[in-house]
Design a protein around this motif. Structure first.
Motif, short mmCIF file in Angstrom:
data_model
loop_
_atom_site.label_atom_id
_atom_site.label_comp_id
_atom_site.label_asym_id
_atom_site.label_seq_id
_atom_site.Cartn_x
_atom_site.Cartn_y
_atom_site.Cartn_z
N TYR A 141 -45.06 32.86 -4.57
CA TYR A 141 -45.95 32.51 -5.51
C TYR A 141 -45.53 32.63 -6.79
O TYR A 141 -45.94 32.26 -7.90
CB TYR A 141 -47.33 33.44 -4.98
N LEU A 169 -52.50 27.48 -3.99
CA LEU A 169 -51.68 28.65 -4.47
C LEU A 169 -50.23 28.06 -4.95
O LEU A 169 -49.80 28.52 -5.90
CB LEU A 169 -51.49 29.54 -3.23
N TRP A 170 -49.61 27.04 -4.20
CA TRP A 170 -48.23 26.88 -4.45
C TRP A 170 -48.17 25.25 -4.67
O TRP A 170 -46.97 24.91 -4.94
CB TRP A 170 -47.32 27.01 -3.57
N PHE A 208 -44.33 35.51 0.61
CA PHE A 208 -45.47 35.22 0.01
C PHE A 208 -45.20 35.35 -1.37
O PHE A 208 -45.53 34.46 -2.52
CB PHE A 208 -46.74 35.39 0.65
#
Length: 355
Positions: free
Chosen positions: A33, A322-323, A29
């Motif tokens: 990120y 987030l992405w 992650f």
């Protein structure tokens, strides 16, 4: 309070395999990120490799060397993409330019129609509400136009990067397909030995990701072609552009279908007005969306439909925030990953039941 936290930690992280799984997830992650833009070619190549793995595996199972199978499949895929770029992209680009030039006229026509609503329904809508709505739409359109200009100017700078991607991504896809086993063995050298739980989760997720990416590619193709043929048969303007938009909208479950309805309805309303032809367009578009959600999606994503729609929408919002695009694209597999990890995570109670 501290005792509660300590007891929770002992229950959830007493197993070394759980610690290994948590470490792998945390590192993965964090890399995506913080370094997502840098590894974009790698992510694109992985998605394409997953999509092309099935024909390569089928050819390899029939005795064809994997290097030859990977070369044939990749060349066929690149040939299909080249045909799409040469045939469809110029038409879509031309329609996009025409739509951009016609948007001000569409908005002026829509504003004239909306301004008559207070006269028709004075007890429901006031003129001040209409003025506020039009002011909001004007500001939104101005902001959207500025964003489009920024993207167009930025695309000139990114032409070199796109050229590099056009060379780098096919090479990565080829090596991912050709040396799949060797690459997986090399990756496991950096993973701790207590990885049985991680391997269990990975085995489940690997099949999920393969089915999801292949299913999404098929869904985009079917919905895009069906929408284009429907719009073309009804003589709707910008049929290719709108068909592409409807096809790509399936990347965002539920939300994409809602968003893409606006341009389809706006173009149809501007072209035909409040006529039966406009009603037929909405009916045909609704049938396509109904068949997609109730027939095509359950067939292609039999495992994914086990997720509740609320869970899917929450996953799209969280991982998309987030992405960005990749978070939206992998929202369903990531939600399934979270579900698989929660279901497989060991605890002291499970150890007590086993003993």
């Amino acid at each position: 309070m501290w005792n509660l936290v300590r007891s929770w930690y002992r229950e959830k992280f007493s197993d070394p395999q759980a610690v290994t799984l948590a470490m792998i997830l945390a590192v993965g992650f964090a890399v995506i990120y913080f370094y997502g833009p840098l590894i974009t070619p790698l992510l694109v190549a992985l998605v394409l490799a997953y999509m092309l793995e099935w024909p390569v595996a089928q050819m390899a199972s029939r005795g064809i060397p994997r290097v030859i199978a990977a070369s044939i499949v990749l060349m066929l895929f690149l040939g299909a993409m080249a045909m799409f770029m040469l045939i469809a992209v110029p038409q879509i680009w031309h329609q996009g330019e025409s739509l951009a030039r016609e948007l001000p006229d569409m908005f002026a026509w829509l504003q004239a129609k909306v301004s008559t609503l207070p006269e028709l329904y004075p007890e429901l809508i006031s003129q001040s509400q209409i003025d506020e709505l039009m002011q909001t739409l004007n500001s939104r359109l101005l902001a959207w136009g500025q964003q489009v200009l920024q993207v167009s100017l930025g695309s000139l700078v990114n032409l070199v990067a796109l050229a590099v991607y056009a060379i780098l991504v096919p090479l990565l896809v080829f090596f991912f397909l050709k040396d799949k086993r060797e690459l997986l063995k090399g990756f496991t050298r950096f993973v701790p030995d207590n990885r049985e739980l991680a391997q269990k989760v990975w085995a489940e997720m690997n099949g999920q990701i393969v089915n999801y990416i292949r299913g999404k590619a098929i869904e985009i193709l079917i919905i895009g072609v069906a929408s284009y043929l429907t719009f073309w048969f009804m003589d709707l303007r910008y049929a290719a552009l709108l068909g592409l938009a409807v096809g790509l909208s399936v990347l965002i479950p539920y939300i994409g279908a809602t968003i893409v309805t606006i341009p389809v309805a706006l173009v149809g309303l501007f072209q035909w007005g409040w006529t039966p032809q406009f009603g037929y367009l909405l009916l045909a578009y609704g049938i396509i969306q109904a068949l997609d959600g109730n027939v095509l999606v359950p067939i292609l994503f039999s495992e994914a439909v086990n997720l509740h729609p609320v869970a899917i929408i929450v996953a799209v919002l969280i991982f998309g925030g987030l992405w960005g695009f990749w978070g939206v694209f992998f929202a369903i597999p990531l939600a399934t990953l979270v579900k698989a990890v929660v279901n497989s995570w060991p605890s002291s109670r499970t150890h007590q039941v086993e003993t």
